[in-house]
Design an enzyme around this catalytic site. Structure first.
Site, short mmCIF file in Angstrom:
data_model
loop_
_atom_site.label_atom_id
_atom_site.label_comp_id
_atom_site.label_asym_id
_atom_site.label_seq_id
_atom_site.Cartn_x
_atom_site.Cartn_y
_atom_site.Cartn_z
N LYS A 44 47.64 -23.10 -135.15
CA LYS A 44 48.39 -23.15 -133.89
C LYS A 44 48.52 -24.60 -133.40
O LYS A 44 49.59 -25.00 -132.92
CB LYS A 44 47.71 -22.28 -132.85
CG LYS A 44 47.71 -20.80 -133.22
CD LYS A 44 46.85 -19.96 -132.29
CE LYS A 44 46.81 -18.51 -132.74
NZ LYS A 44 45.91 -17.68 -131.91
N ASP B 127 42.38 -20.48 -137.69
CA ASP B 127 43.51 -19.87 -136.97
C ASP B 127 43.95 -20.79 -135.83
O ASP B 127 45.15 -20.99 -135.61
CB ASP B 127 43.11 -18.50 -136.43
CG ASP B 127 44.26 -17.83 -135.67
OD1 ASP B 127 45.27 -17.50 -136.31
OD2 ASP B 127 44.14 -17.65 -134.44
#
Length: 362
Positions: A225, A221
Site C-alpha cells: 500500500k 501488505d
C-alpha cells in the site's frame, strides 16, 4: 450501458453483486446503466451478450457459474469481452500476480479495469508504468484501483486530486492495516493488560488476521500500500527497496505452520511487553505505520511510538487512518474509517464503476 465482468467473484465480488442488485431495485435511485455480463473463477466462466438477471445474480454461484459448462479460459474470456457492444469494464477481485499481468492486454483491447488487487501497482515498476501509459488518454480505457489502499476510503482519490491540482506532497503517513490497527489499539493503550500473544489470538479468532497471522505481522501488505501511494505521488519506489520492519520474532519466521507459530508466540510476550511499557512510560503508544516521506527520504513500514494526543493514538477498533501533509495542508488532511472488509471494499469498486459509467452516460 457499461458492461461489467468480474474475475474471481468471492467475498468481495459477491458483496459487489449484492450492492448492484440492491441499487437497481431501490426506488431511491435512477436506473444505473451498469450490467453484469461475465463471471470467471478458477474453474468456470460465463459470458452473456445480454445482462444477467437480478434473479440469476442473487444466486450467482449456482444459477450463473454453477450452470455453466464452459471451463475457465482467460484468453477466450478476454476476446469475448472485447467483442461486446458498448464499453466494458473488467473487475479483478483476485490477489493474483498472473491476473494483474493481464491488465495491459485488457487495456490494449479497450477494456476498462477496476480492482482491489494491489499486485499490478506494487510489483515491478515497469508494469505500473505500462498500465499508466495505456490508461492515460481521456478517450481511452481507464484504470481505477481506489480499493487497493484503504478499501472504500477515499485515499487514492484524495491523493490524485492533490497531485493533479499541483499541490506539493511532503509526507503520507498512516495505519493501513485493519489487522494491525485492531491488534495495537487493543495491546498498546493506557490501562490495557492483555498479552501480545493473546491479542493476536483474539484477532485471529475474530477473523481480522490472515489464516497465518505472520502474513499480517511481516508488514508486506502495508508495504504494498505504501508503494502504491508513493508511486502515485511520483516516487519510483518498490517493496524490494522499501525498509519494512517485520515484527514476527525471527525464531518464528521459519516454523512450518500457523498453529506452531501461535503455540510459540507467548515465548515472546516479554519482548513486546517491554516495548509497550517503554512507550507508555514516555506518554506514547505503539502503532504499526507506513510512511511515504517525499521530502525527507525516510519512507518505510515500521512500529512507531505516538503521543497520546496524536490522532493515531486515539484510533479505535480496526479503522485505518491516513494523514496527508502537503504544502497546502501543513496541518495534515486526514482520512479515517473502516479500511477492510468485503462490503466497504465492494463499495470502493462500485464507486469506481460509477466514475467509468458517467463517462458514457452524460
Amino acid at each position: 450501458m457499461l458492461n461489467v465482468a468480474i474475475v474471481g467473484p468471492g467475498l468481495v465480488g459477491g458483496a459487489l453483486i449484492e450492492q448492484l442488485i440492491a441499487h437497481s431495485t431501490s426506488h431511491r435511485f435512477a436506473a444505473l446503466p451498469i450490467a453484469i455480463v461475465g463471471l470467471l473463477n478458477s474453474k468456470k466462466m460465463a459470458i452473456s451478450q445480454n445482462p444477467f438477471s437480478a434473479a440469476d445474480l442473487s444466486n450467482w454461484k449456482t444459477q450463473v457459474l454453477g450452470s455453466s459448462a464452459v471451463v475457465s479460459d482467460l484468453h477466450s474470456f478476454t476476446e469475448q469481452l472485447s467483442s461486446l457492444q458498448g464499453p466494458t469494464a473488467v473487475i479483478d477481485c483476485t490477489s493474483s500476480d498472473a491476473i494483474a499481468e493481464q491488465y495491459p492486454q485488457w487495456l490494449a483491447k479497450g477494456l476498462h479495469v477496476v480492482t482491489p488487487n494491489k499486485k499490478a501497482f506494487s510489483n515491478d515498476i515497469s508494469l505500473f508504468h505500462k498500465i499508466q501509459k495505456l490508461s492515460s488518454s481521456p478517450q481511452g480505457p481507464s484504470v481505477y484501483h481506489e480499493a487497493t489502499v484503504g478499501a472504500g476510503l477515499p485515499v487514492l482519490s484524495t491523493l490524485n486530486d492533490l497531485v493533479r491540482t499541483g499541490d506539493e506532497i511532503v509526507k503520507i503517513e498512516g495505519i493501513f492495516s485493519g489487522t494491525l490497527s485492531y491488534l495495537f489499539n487493543n495491546f498498546s493503550a493506557p490501562g490495557a493488560t492483555a498479552l501480545f500473544s493473546d491479542c493476536v489470538a483474539v484477532a485471529k479468532a475474530s477473523g481480522y488476521t490472515e489464516p497465518d497471522p505472520r502474513d499480517d505481522l511481516n508488514g508486506m501488505d502495508v508495504a504494498r500500500k505504501v508503494t502504491i501511494l508513493g508511486r502515485v505521488a511520483g516516487l519510483d519506489i518498490g517493496t524490494d527497496t522499501l525498509p519494512v520492519e517485520n515484527i514476527v520474532p525471527e525464531a518464528l519466521r521459519s516454523v512450518e505452520t500457523a498453529d506452531e507459530f501461535m503455540q510459540r508466540l507467548p515465548e515472546f510476550d516479554a519482548h513486546f511487553k517491554e516495548l509497550n511499557e517503554q512507550a507508555l512510560a514516555a506518554g506514547s503508544v505503539l502503532r504499526y505505520v507506513g510512511m511515504v516521506d517525499v521530502k525527507g527520504g525516510k519512507s518505510g513500514v515500521r512500529l512507531e511510538r505516538y503521543p497520546l494526543e496524536h490522532p493515531f493514538a486515539a484510533l479505535k477498533g480496526s479503522d485505518n487512518i491516513i494523514a496527508f501533509t502537503t504544502k497546502r495542508f501543513p496541518n495534515p488532511l486526514i482520512v479515517q474509517g473502516a479500511g477492510a472488509g468485503a462490503a466497504v471494499t465492494a463499495f470502493g469498486i462500485f464507486a469506481d464503476l460509477i466514475k467509468i459509467s458517467e463517462r458514457f452516460n452524460k
